[in-house]
Enzyme design. Structure first.
Site, PDB file in Angstrom:
ATOM      1  N   ASP A 175       5.197   8.135   3.986  1.00 13.33           N
ATOM      2  CA  ASP A 175       6.099   7.379   3.126  1.00 13.33           C
ATOM      3  C   ASP A 175       6.194   5.993   3.730  1.00 13.33           C
ATOM      4  O   ASP A 175       6.246   5.853   4.957  1.00 13.33           O
ATOM      5  CB  ASP A 175       7.478   8.040   3.053  1.00 13.33           C
ATOM      6  CG  ASP A 175       8.306   7.432   1.931  1.00 13.33           C
ATOM      7  OD1 ASP A 175       7.732   7.041   0.899  1.00 13.33           O
ATOM      8  OD2 ASP A 175       9.535   7.337   2.074  1.00 13.33           O
ATOM      9  N   HIS A 178       1.083  -1.481   9.212  1.00 17.66           N
ATOM     10  CA  HIS A 178       2.020  -0.402   9.530  1.00 17.66           C
ATOM     11  C   HIS A 178       1.332   0.955   9.377  1.00 17.66           C
ATOM     12  O   HIS A 178       1.507   1.845  10.183  1.00 17.66           O
ATOM     13  CB  HIS A 178       3.230  -0.516   8.598  1.00 17.66           C
ATOM     14  CG  HIS A 178       2.862  -0.629   7.137  1.00 17.66           C
ATOM     15  ND1 HIS A 178       1.905  -1.501   6.664  1.00 17.66           N
ATOM     16  CD2 HIS A 178       3.282   0.056   6.043  1.00 17.66           C
ATOM     17  CE1 HIS A 178       1.786  -1.370   5.356  1.00 17.66           C
ATOM     18  NE2 HIS A 178       2.604  -0.423   4.960  1.00 17.66           N
TER      19      HIS A 178
END
Ligand code: IMP
Length: 206
Positions: free
Chosen positions: A76, A190
């Site tokens: 996520d 990320h």
């Protein structure tokens, strides 16, 4: 070294494109939801109902592990903007509220919404966060990756996906993620950081 195939529980072509080479490099055989014959179901929209990236990633990995029986990885991710109190965060995907399923149209609406919310704001500090969860090879666990940057004042570039045309990484050369080559984004992002940590986890086992 993990010898079983790993199911990557994502419907995002952009994410799969980024993940595949990283797993290949680590000798991990990956299977997509399409490869596993798991058609998209309406129930999937309700999985990511939690307030943290960690809880959402674990919920998604558990859901697809239960369906497939495979070691399953899910992530996520989202954009956190300091001046907006960390928004859109876990709500990044549908933040604009636009009623469209088509991904490029959704991304364009989200970017327009972001620029509108940031109009005239001088502190443009932001970060992308990605949490990856693995379920099915022992103890369920998560790892986190982040990349710091700023929100651009207009969309720039055509590469990547999501908020990439609005995000300028601090470690870059001033261009947005959408203006960088996929290689540069893959080195800084990320997701790259979370998945590098995850690949280490998978290689070592639970
Ligand atoms: P999810 O992890 O699939 O729920 O993604 C949430 C949303 O965050 C995506 O739909 C994008 O809008 C945004 N997002 C996540 N990762 C990235 C990225 O690498 N670049 C740009 N946007 C991203």
């Amino acid at each position: 070294m993990l010898r079983q195939p790993v199911l990557i529980a994502s419907r995002s072509a952009g994410k799969l494109r980024e993940l595949r080479p990283m797993c290949l490099d680590a000798g991990i055989v990956i299977v997509s939801l399409d490869d596993a014959g798991i058609p998209e179901a309406a129930a999937e929209d309700a999985i990511e109902a939690y307030a943290t990236f960690e809880d959402n990633a674990l919920a998604k990995a558990r859901y697809f592990h239960d369906l497939s029986g495979l070691v399953t990885v899910a992530d996520d991710s989202g954009l956190e903007v300091a001046a907006l109190g960390g928004a859109p965060g876990v709500f990044s995907k549908r933040w604009s509220g636009a009623d469209v399923r088509d991904t490029p149209a959704l991304d364009a609406a989200n970017n327009a919404h972001l620029l509108q919310r940031m109009a005239g704001v001088s502190d443009r500090t932001a970060r992308f966060v990605c949490v990856a969860a693995v379920v099915g090879d022992g103890r369920a666990r998560t790892v986190r990756g982040e990349v710091a940057g700023t929100v651009a004042t207009r969309v720039r570039g055509t590469g990547g996906f999501g908020y990439d045309p609005c995000f300028i990484p601090i470690e870059g050369d001033g261009r947005t993620f959408a203006e960088q080559s996929p290689q540069v984004k893959a080195a800084l992002s990320h997701r790259a950081r979370a998945f590098a940590a995850l690949v280490r986890e998978l290689s070592q086992g639970a």
